[in-house]
Structures are given as structure tokens and as C-alpha cells.
Design an enzyme around this catalytic site. Structure first.
Site, mmCIF file in Angstrom:
data_model
loop_
_atom_site.group_PDB
_atom_site.id
_atom_site.type_symbol
_atom_site.label_atom_id
_atom_site.label_comp_id
_atom_site.label_asym_id
_atom_site.label_seq_id
_atom_site.Cartn_x
_atom_site.Cartn_y
_atom_site.Cartn_z
ATOM 1 N N ARG A 60 0.824 -1.208 0.000
ATOM 2 C CA ARG A 60 0.000 0.000 0.000
ATOM 3 C C ARG A 60 0.866 1.269 0.000
ATOM 4 O O ARG A 60 0.530 2.273 -0.631
ATOM 5 C CB ARG A 60 -0.920 -0.004 1.221
ATOM 6 C CG ARG A 60 -1.871 1.155 1.232
ATOM 7 C CD ARG A 60 -2.970 0.984 2.257
ATOM 8 N NE ARG A 60 -3.987 1.997 2.059
ATOM 9 C CZ ARG A 60 -4.348 2.866 3.006
ATOM 10 N NH1 ARG A 60 -3.801 2.814 4.192
ATOM 11 N NH2 ARG A 60 -5.277 3.752 2.745
ATOM 12 N N HIS A 64 0.456 4.408 -2.597
ATOM 13 C CA HIS A 64 0.252 5.798 -2.166
ATOM 14 C C HIS A 64 1.364 6.698 -2.662
ATOM 15 O O HIS A 64 1.134 7.829 -3.068
ATOM 16 C CB HIS A 64 0.180 5.879 -0.628
ATOM 17 C CG HIS A 64 -1.181 5.572 -0.121
ATOM 18 N ND1 HIS A 64 -1.709 6.131 1.017
ATOM 19 C CD2 HIS A 64 -2.139 4.757 -0.597
ATOM 20 C CE1 HIS A 64 -2.932 5.672 1.214
ATOM 21 N NE2 HIS A 64 -3.209 4.827 0.251
ATOM 22 N N ASN A 92 -4.200 8.331 5.759
ATOM 23 C CA ASN A 92 -2.994 7.610 6.152
ATOM 24 C C ASN A 92 -3.288 6.419 7.053
ATOM 25 O O ASN A 92 -2.378 5.790 7.566
ATOM 26 C CB ASN A 92 -1.981 8.558 6.816
ATOM 27 C CG ASN A 92 -2.332 8.873 8.254
ATOM 28 O OD1 ASN A 92 -3.428 8.573 8.718
ATOM 29 N ND2 ASN A 92 -1.397 9.481 8.970
ATOM 30 N N HIS A 189 -5.823 -5.657 -2.936
ATOM 31 C CA HIS A 189 -6.690 -5.838 -1.765
ATOM 32 C C HIS A 189 -6.881 -7.294 -1.375
ATOM 33 O O HIS A 189 -7.724 -7.611 -0.551
ATOM 34 C CB HIS A 189 -8.040 -5.126 -1.991
ATOM 35 C CG HIS A 189 -7.906 -3.636 -1.956
ATOM 36 N ND1 HIS A 189 -8.902 -2.790 -2.381
ATOM 37 C CD2 HIS A 189 -6.886 -2.836 -1.533
ATOM 38 C CE1 HIS A 189 -8.491 -1.533 -2.232
ATOM 39 N NE2 HIS A 189 -7.274 -1.535 -1.731
HETATM 40 C C1 HEM Z 1 -8.504 1.540 -6.673
HETATM 41 C C2 HEM Z 1 -8.424 2.458 -5.744
HETATM 42 C C3 HEM Z 1 -8.099 2.142 -4.315
HETATM 43 C C4 HEM Z 1 -8.819 2.526 -3.232
HETATM 44 C C5 HEM Z 1 -10.073 3.369 -3.238
HETATM 45 C C6 HEM Z 1 -8.167 1.968 -2.071
HETATM 46 C C7 HEM Z 1 -8.601 2.157 -0.770
HETATM 47 C C8 HEM Z 1 -8.078 1.518 0.326
HETATM 48 C C9 HEM Z 1 -8.558 1.672 1.669
HETATM 49 C C10 HEM Z 1 -9.694 2.598 2.097
HETATM 50 C C11 HEM Z 1 -7.841 0.846 2.467
HETATM 51 C C12 HEM Z 1 -8.021 0.603 3.961
HETATM 52 C C13 HEM Z 1 -7.411 1.670 4.804
HETATM 53 C C14 HEM Z 1 -7.772 1.425 6.233
HETATM 54 O O1 HEM Z 1 -8.950 1.595 6.566
HETATM 55 O O2 HEM Z 1 -6.904 1.038 7.017
HETATM 56 C C15 HEM Z 1 -6.890 0.168 1.624
HETATM 57 C C16 HEM Z 1 -5.986 -0.759 2.062
HETATM 58 C C17 HEM Z 1 -5.068 -1.379 1.250
HETATM 59 N N1 HEM Z 1 -4.839 -1.112 -0.076
HETATM 60 FE FE1 HEM Z 1 -5.986 0.026 -1.283
HETATM 61 N N2 HEM Z 1 -7.080 1.258 -2.466
HETATM 62 C C18 HEM Z 1 -7.003 1.329 -3.831
HETATM 63 C C19 HEM Z 1 -6.015 0.775 -4.622
HETATM 64 C C20 HEM Z 1 -4.978 0.016 -4.147
HETATM 65 C C21 HEM Z 1 -3.854 -0.420 -4.939
HETATM 66 C C22 HEM Z 1 -3.623 -0.050 -6.399
HETATM 67 C C23 HEM Z 1 -3.071 -1.176 -4.137
HETATM 68 C C24 HEM Z 1 -1.777 -1.878 -4.451
HETATM 69 C C25 HEM Z 1 -1.509 -2.414 -5.623
HETATM 70 C C26 HEM Z 1 -3.706 -1.224 -2.841
HETATM 71 C C27 HEM Z 1 -3.257 -1.930 -1.758
HETATM 72 C C28 HEM Z 1 -3.830 -1.915 -0.498
HETATM 73 C C29 HEM Z 1 -3.389 -2.775 0.589
HETATM 74 C C30 HEM Z 1 -2.314 -3.857 0.515
HETATM 75 C C31 HEM Z 1 -4.163 -2.433 1.708
HETATM 76 C C32 HEM Z 1 -4.054 -3.009 3.109
HETATM 77 C C33 HEM Z 1 -3.074 -2.198 3.899
HETATM 78 C C34 HEM Z 1 -2.694 -2.788 5.242
HETATM 79 O O3 HEM Z 1 -3.234 -3.791 5.666
HETATM 80 O O4 HEM Z 1 -1.800 -2.213 5.883
HETATM 81 N N3 HEM Z 1 -4.844 -0.467 -2.871
HETATM 82 N N4 HEM Z 1 -7.046 0.595 0.333
HETATM 83 C C1 NAG Z 2 -1.334 9.794 10.438
HETATM 84 O O1 NAG Z 2 -1.664 11.149 10.752
HETATM 85 C C2 NAG Z 2 -1.767 11.437 12.135
HETATM 86 C C3 NAG Z 2 -2.114 12.917 12.308
HETATM 87 O O2 NAG Z 2 -3.040 13.355 11.380
HETATM 88 C C4 NAG Z 2 -0.463 11.122 12.858
HETATM 89 O O3 NAG Z 2 -0.607 11.301 14.242
HETATM 90 C C5 NAG Z 2 -0.042 9.674 12.560
HETATM 91 O O4 NAG Z 2 1.229 9.427 13.117
HETATM 92 C C6 NAG Z 2 0.019 9.435 11.046
HETATM 93 N N1 NAG Z 2 0.376 8.055 10.740
HETATM 94 C C7 NAG Z 2 1.580 7.719 10.203
HETATM 95 C C8 NAG Z 2 1.775 6.288 9.871
HETATM 96 O O5 NAG Z 2 2.456 8.518 9.977
#
Ligand code: HEM
Ligand code: NAG
Ligand code: NAG
Length: 317
Positions: A60, A64, A92, A189
């Protein structure tokens, strides 16, 4: 004559603005830091053996990074003075494991100081993360430079989980990525975790006529309601993206077909005939998904934008 000169000048201008300033190559560090890739792989492997959530975080992180100012490690920069950096911006949530990049960078600075960019480390770590999770591996073109700017306000340019297919298409096409890339990369995902805040809108007070998004399987929605307390009491509450959330497989696409995707942006892949066909294809063939994913990752990770090789990934030189 004048229009031809103007045309010539403008094409020179276009070329200098849009040609990749840092052109990438597969053997970029062959002479200057031959063991760069194995040092990065080691850092990813060591961290993953202690914490299974590391690969998802690294994947991720790369996404980003690439979507804001190109893959230039702007996502790693610390806030300073009055400048709030990307990683302190709103989307974030669950950006973590940044220490893995720092740890690889520390080794690299010992062996080949000032040579390997933080942006390349992030790109290689994402590849290693996928491979370590049972997904495909691939050769990553290298030679990215690190950027000098990171602004929290620019994170609104990231696609949101509430996006419709046309909003997703627009967000990807602005970065030269197609609908094929959108479907393949959304397959990221298959790894990781999501907080309730990212899908809350779908399970309560969806709109004036539906409490729950009709595009969610009702029993899955009920399960999500159980996981996410009504008043959002626990900020850390949430669920894994798919039941095999540490294995890079094609389960994600099977879930979309069962209306069990977490985000509107995941489920939206069924609302366009082209993307729907790809979801079906990837749900039946893990190989087809892996192949498409690799192809699209190389495309996404070739969006460059930086200028320097940072000494410390958290601060500009
Ligand atoms: C298509 C548009 C995308 C949207 C709207 C999106 C949105 C999100 C959101 C909302 C989360 C969860 C954040 C949270 O609540 O903690 C997430 C997690 C994640 N996304 Fe996406 N994402 C997108 C594309 C991608 C792409 C292109 C990749 C990588 C190729 C990716 C990889 C991941 C991964 C691996 C997680 C899990 C992160 C973790 O467990 O630390 N996403 N994404
Ligand atoms: C995400 O943002 C908050 C403040 O908006 C900060 O306290 C936190 O450390 C940030 N997370 C990371 C992984 O940097
Ligand atoms: C609520 O959402 C459903 C499904 O997307 C839609 O059919 C319905 O028209 C929406 N209702 C309102 C009031 O927007």
C-alpha cells in the site's frame, strides 16, 4: 515557417516536461550497488517474520507513493515546521511499516552511500512483499529519484473507497493507467486490513431509501455491523480485506462476485462491462491475475518524479 518553428518548439517543450526525467533500467545498480536488491529483500523478510502485516503495508505504501507526485518517496517525508506531510494527511490509516524502508536504507548507506533512492527501495520492497506472500515476483526497473515535496493536502488526490467506477477510471487515467490496470491493481486488496471508517458508509445510513448498500451480501453486511460498533467506539476496529489476507491470491475477485467486497470502489468493478469481465477472468484464473498484476505494477511504479537520492528517507537532503 513560423507555425513549423512553433510546432518544433512546443514539441521540445512537451518532450522536456513529460519525458521521464529519470529513465529507469533493470541493471541500474549493477555497478554501483550490486547487492542492493538482496539487502532490501533481507529487510522485508526479517520484518515479515516478526509481523505478518508488513507485506500489506509495504504494498500500500508504494501505491500511495506513486499516486502522489509519482513514485518519489514523498510518502516517507516527515512533516516539518508548518508543512504537514502526506503521511500525516487524512487517508494515512494503516500506513505503517515505514521502519522497514528505514532499515533497508541504513544498510544501503553503509555499503553504497548516496546511491540507492528511497523511491527504489519502496518499489522493490513492494515487489518483495508480494513475492513473500505467495504472489508473483518480477524484475523491477530502477533509477527513481526522491522528491523534495510532501503535502498532506495532496492526499485528497488518492482514490477514495467510496468512488464509483467513473471516478476510479478518471483517477487512474490521470496517471496513464487504464481500466485493465485498475482491475489488476485493485487485486492488491487480497492483502491486508481495513478500518471500519473505510466502509462504514455501506453498512449504516447508506442513503435515504437503504440503510445498507444493496450491493452488499446481507449476511456479510450483518457480520460487518458486528465488527464495527455503532458509535465508532473503537478507532482500531476493522476486518481483513479477505479471509486469506496474508496470502497473495485471487480470493479478492471471487468475493466481489459474491458481493462480499469491503469497499464501494471494489464492488464498483462490476458496474462496467469491461471491468466486470476482468473480475470474472481473475476470479477463475490466479495465473491470469498474477500476470496482469505484474504488468500493471511495472506501469504504476514507473511513474517517476523526484530529483535527488536522499540520505535519510524521512528528510530531504
Ligand atoms: C482503486 C483504488 C483504491 C482505493 C479506493 C483503495 C482504498 C483503500 C482503503 C480505504 C484501504 C483501507 C485503509 C484502512 O482503513 O486502514 C486500503 C488498504 C489497502 N490497499 Fe488500497 N485502495 C485502492 C487501490 C490500491 C492499490 C492499487 C493497491 C496496491 C496495488 C492497494 C493496496 C492496499 C493494501 C495492501 C491495503 C491493506 C493495507 C494494510 O493492511 O496495511 N490499494 N485501500
Ligand atoms: C497519520 O496522521 C496522524 C495525524 O493526522 C499522525 O498522528 C499519525 O502518526 C500518522 N500516521 C503515520 C503512519 O504517519
Ligand atoms: C440508494 O441507493 C440505491 C442503490 O444504489 C439506489 O437504487 C437508490 O436510488 C438510492 N436512493 C436514494 C434516495 O438516493
Amino acid at each position: 515557417m513560423a507555425p513549423i518553428v512553433a510546432l518544433f518548439l512546443s514539441s521540445v517543450l512537451i518532450f522536456s516536461v513529460f519525458s521521464p526525467v529519470n529513465s529507469l533500467s533493470y541493471n541500474y545498480y549493477q555497478k554501483t550497488c550490486p547487492h542492493a536488491e538482496s539487502m532490501i529483500a533481507y529487510a522485508v523478510k526479517t520484518a515479515t517474520s516478526k509481523d505478518k502485516t508488513v507485506p500489506a503495508a509495504l504494498l500500500r505504501l508504494h501505491f500511495h507513493d506513486c499516486f502522489i507526485r509519482g513514485c518519489d518517496a514523498s510518502v516517507l517525508l516527515n512533516s516539518h515546521g508548518s508543512n504537514k506531510a502526506e503521511k500525516d494527511g487524512p487517508p494515512n490509516l494503516s500506513l505503517h511499516a515505514l521502519y522497514v524502508i528505514d532499515s533497508a536504507k541504513k544498510d544501503l548507506e553503509t555499503w553504497c552511500p548516496g546511491v540507492v533512492s528511497c523511491a527504489d527501495i519502496v518499489a522493490l520492497a513492494a515487489r518483495d512483499a508480494v513475492a513473500l506472500s505467495g504472489g508473483p515476483s518480477w524484475d523491477v526497473p530502477k533509477g527513481r529519484k526522491d522528491g523534495r515535496t510532501s503535502k498532506a493536502s495532496e492526499t485528497i488526490k488518492l482514490p477514495a473507497p467510496t468512488f464509483t467506477i467513473s471516478q476510479l477510471q478518471q483517477s487512474f487515467s490521470q496517471r496513464g493507467l487504464s481500466l485493465d490496470d485498475l482491475v489488476a491493481l485493485s487485486g492488491g486488496h487480497t492483502l491486508g486490513f481495513s478500518h471500519c471508517s473505510s466502509f462504514q458508509n455501506r453498512i449504516r445510513n447508506f442513503n435515504a431509501t437503504h440503510d445498507v448498500d444493496p450491493l452488499i451480501n446481507p449476511s456479510f453486511a450483518a457480520k460487518l455491523k458486528g465488527v464495527c460498533p455503532k458509535n465508532g467506539k473503537s478507532k482500531n476496529a476493522g476486518t481483513t480485506m479477505d479471509p486469506s489476507s496474508t496470502t497473495f491470491d485471487n480470493t479478492y475477485f471471487k468475493l466481489i462476485l459474491q458481493k462480499k467486497a469491503l469497499f464501494s470502489s471494489d464492488q464498483a468493478l462490476l458496474s462496467n462491462p469491461k471491468t466486470k469481465n476482468l473480475v470474472k477472468k481473475f476470479a477463475t484464473s490466479r495465473e491470469a491475475f498474477s500476470k496482469a498484476f505484474v504488468n500493471s505494477m511495472i506501469k504504476m511504479s514507473s511513474l517517476t518524479g523526484g530529483q535527488e537520492i536522499r540520505k535519510n528517507c524521512r528528510v530531504v537532503n
